[in-house]
Design an enzyme around this catalytic site. Sequence first.
Site, mmCIF file in Angstrom:
data_model
loop_
_atom_site.group_PDB
_atom_site.id
_atom_site.type_symbol
_atom_site.label_atom_id
_atom_site.label_comp_id
_atom_site.label_asym_id
_atom_site.label_seq_id
_atom_site.Cartn_x
_atom_site.Cartn_y
_atom_site.Cartn_z
ATOM 1 N N CYS A 348 3.474 -3.649 10.454
ATOM 2 C CA CYS A 348 4.431 -3.302 9.391
ATOM 3 C C CYS A 348 5.869 -3.125 9.887
ATOM 4 O O CYS A 348 6.787 -3.660 9.255
ATOM 5 C CB CYS A 348 3.996 -2.066 8.616
ATOM 6 S SG CYS A 348 2.320 -1.529 8.885
ATOM 7 N N ARG A 377 -4.937 -0.630 19.781
ATOM 8 C CA ARG A 377 -5.016 0.818 19.586
ATOM 9 C C ARG A 377 -6.004 1.384 20.590
ATOM 10 O O ARG A 377 -7.072 0.820 20.800
ATOM 11 C CB ARG A 377 -5.464 1.153 18.168
ATOM 12 C CG ARG A 377 -4.419 0.731 17.149
ATOM 13 C CD ARG A 377 -4.845 1.066 15.744
ATOM 14 N NE ARG A 377 -4.018 0.333 14.792
ATOM 15 C CZ ARG A 377 -4.270 0.238 13.503
ATOM 16 N NH1 ARG A 377 -5.323 0.841 12.998
ATOM 17 N NH2 ARG A 377 -3.467 -0.452 12.710
ATOM 18 N N GLN A 395 -5.438 -8.296 12.599
ATOM 19 C CA GLN A 395 -5.491 -7.967 11.173
ATOM 20 C C GLN A 395 -5.113 -9.188 10.343
ATOM 21 O O GLN A 395 -4.229 -9.942 10.735
ATOM 22 C CB GLN A 395 -4.490 -6.851 10.864
ATOM 23 C CG GLN A 395 -4.816 -5.535 11.534
ATOM 24 C CD GLN A 395 -3.784 -4.488 11.173
ATOM 25 O OE1 GLN A 395 -2.582 -4.724 11.296
ATOM 26 N NE2 GLN A 395 -4.241 -3.340 10.733
ATOM 27 N N ASP A 397 -3.181 -9.403 7.974
ATOM 28 C CA ASP A 397 -2.223 -8.470 7.405
ATOM 29 C C ASP A 397 -1.227 -9.160 6.475
ATOM 30 O O ASP A 397 -0.937 -10.339 6.640
ATOM 31 C CB ASP A 397 -1.445 -7.836 8.569
ATOM 32 C CG ASP A 397 -1.025 -6.409 8.249
ATOM 33 O OD1 ASP A 397 -1.285 -5.955 7.116
ATOM 34 O OD2 ASP A 397 -0.431 -5.761 9.126
ATOM 35 N N HIS A 399 2.432 -7.896 3.950
ATOM 36 C CA HIS A 399 3.235 -6.872 3.305
ATOM 37 C C HIS A 399 4.000 -7.492 2.172
ATOM 38 O O HIS A 399 4.603 -8.553 2.323
ATOM 39 C CB HIS A 399 4.165 -6.212 4.326
ATOM 40 C CG HIS A 399 3.406 -5.482 5.381
ATOM 41 N ND1 HIS A 399 3.174 -6.002 6.623
ATOM 42 C CD2 HIS A 399 2.755 -4.288 5.330
ATOM 43 C CE1 HIS A 399 2.425 -5.155 7.309
ATOM 44 N NE2 HIS A 399 2.151 -4.110 6.550
ATOM 45 N N LYS A 483 -3.435 4.459 -3.175
ATOM 46 C CA LYS A 483 -4.075 3.231 -2.693
ATOM 47 C C LYS A 483 -5.339 2.905 -3.462
ATOM 48 O O LYS A 483 -5.879 3.748 -4.185
ATOM 49 C CB LYS A 483 -4.394 3.343 -1.206
ATOM 50 C CG LYS A 483 -5.400 4.429 -0.896
ATOM 51 C CD LYS A 483 -5.877 4.365 0.546
ATOM 52 C CE LYS A 483 -6.858 5.492 0.799
ATOM 53 N NZ LYS A 483 -7.568 5.406 2.047
ATOM 54 N N HIS A 529 0.966 -2.617 1.540
ATOM 55 C CA HIS A 529 0.206 -3.125 2.693
ATOM 56 C C HIS A 529 -1.126 -3.608 2.137
ATOM 57 O O HIS A 529 -1.729 -2.905 1.336
ATOM 58 C CB HIS A 529 -0.145 -2.027 3.696
ATOM 59 C CG HIS A 529 0.988 -1.191 4.161
ATOM 60 N ND1 HIS A 529 1.519 -1.308 5.406
ATOM 61 C CD2 HIS A 529 1.668 -0.193 3.555
ATOM 62 C CE1 HIS A 529 2.481 -0.412 5.565
ATOM 63 N NE2 HIS A 529 2.590 0.279 4.452
#
Length: 656
Positions: A348, A377, A395, A397, A399, A483, A529
Amino acid sequence: MLAFDKTLKLMIKITFPDNSVQEYLEGISGLEIAKRISNSLAKEVISVSVNQEIWDITRPIYFDARIKLHKFDDKEGKHAFWHSSAHLMAEALEALYPGTKFGIGPAIENGFYYDVDPGNGATISDSDLPRIENKMKELVQQNNTYVRKEISKADVLKLFQTKGDEYKVELINELEDGTISIYSNGNFTDLCRGPHLPSTSLIKAIKLLSVAGAYWRGDEKRKQLTRIYGITFPKQKMLDDYLELLEQAKARDHRKIGKELELFAFSQKVGQGLPLWLPRGAALRERLQEFLKKIQKKYGYELVMTPHIGQKELYTTSGHWAKYGQDSFKPIRTPQEGEEYLLKPMNCPHHCEIYKYKPHSYRDLPIRMAEFGTVYRYEMSGELHGLTRVRGFTQDDAHIFCRPDQLKDEFKKVIDIILYIFRVLDFADFTTQISLRDKENKEKYIGTDENWEKAEKAIIEATEEKGLKTTIIYDEAAFYGPKLDFMVKDAIGRNWQLGTIQVDYNLPDRFELEYIGADDKRHRPVMIHRAPFGSMERFIAVLIEHTAGKFPLWLTPEQVIVLPISEKYHDYAEKVLNFLNNYDIRTLIDARNEKIGKKIRESELRRIPYLLIVGEKEVNEGTVSVRKQGEGDQGSMTLDNFASFIIKEVEKQIAE
Ligand SMILES: [Zn+2]
Ligand SMILES: [Zn+2]
């Protein structure tokens, strides 16, 4: 001392989850309240939430409160049940292994464990579990109550010092001064916050599952304790079902199937929790990514790429450093300039900087940025598990930066993508959950009241308009936005959380993202997200366990295998292979000099969907004899017919 006469007792107001209110005399317990409702309920209640704090069901309530009664079928009920079972196991261990010292004994997602130091040089292994289990069953017969006592820190310390339990002493020393609660069941006393069952008699079925080593406080420099895992239930049938599920889960374990199918591997030399994708796994993952890229392109996403590291400052701006920095990989330093970089824990912040590279007008929005972004991580080595808990993962991912008035439409579009994915990958059974703010404590959240109202309304309406069955949970939202979560049920009934759509007011603020509105003024965009798979690693693990490695035809590593009956037919088998490869049908040949029965069995173990057997008859007729995985003989087909059949099957599977 005042003697409390019943007549002196005050009335308290108890509010139930449906907002109905009842008055009771103060000092009433959750169990008493359950009894007034019905005797059958009273037999099932395990604990009670009192103003959101979970209490023993027998603990008296002396003030107006909002309560919720918990049974075994909810999370809180299970927690108290299993945590109480850990105490019961501890009591059994103390009886069987005098001098045992105790670390921690929490409830976990399925069951409980206790970390123990058996003392006197004793060791506990899997073969000892039946004996401990039997002792637990014997103790259950005594129907002991779990007795709560509040005593001073000094007294608790004295208690465990006398007992010689250095682990508990260490834990107590770290507690704040004041009263501390301890619980006793039978002869066993534990330092504990609770809550517990009213008595051990509710524990009707017990199974101790395994023994493992666990360092005290997760620190490998400290003593290794013995961790004993177990599970208990209020009914024998529930335990039988659970053990059956465990067997099925074992057969479907993605680590086992991943090895059998040669999809991925781990190397201690490369590092723990860092998966290596083997050719077949990499190709499968690539197909999944292509599939997602295609649908995302249709929905107006643009692909971006960002580096695997970023300056520490990027993450101090985003807030990730303050929140996770201490528990993550340490910064990487440049040799000369003294710059500090972090392994990217999230995509992000990078995407926010992409948004900022040029000014935007309200007409540019929404901007949808997608990246298969690899992040790192730190997870403790004990927490790592196959592909579901790793230290490096990719991910799927994206945005979305949009105006507040676009939120609902954007939500609906993301929901469409997720529903399409679930359909194509055969996750027919799923539920959704909307997490909203705690309306009583609005100051916990960032963003204006008006924006929150808008976002919450947008999510609720989007899910309604898409016909989703949702539950709304208050007080579960992140501090930066509400969310929507999807929970899928796999083939053996386990729930997995996949596909979160998260609204965020925080990062646009921290990165000072702007667009120029129709009013010519500066405004903040809202950020969404979303990652339908979550990560490629975890998603593929779930998919393996859901399908037991029998992937849908469009996705599976090999779609077809040609099995010549003997060496005589190898040339024809090659011809079949080339023909199908021309249509991009992923085909293999088993040219070994083995009996056809063996070839069929092994191909089925490899979970290849279609087996083509070729011999004299097929060569003469220019056909193949088709077998379908798990369904057997499908008769013979010409090569043309078979190829178009496969192509149609694939099209049908991924049709929108
Ligand atoms: Zn406890
Ligand atoms: Zn994000």
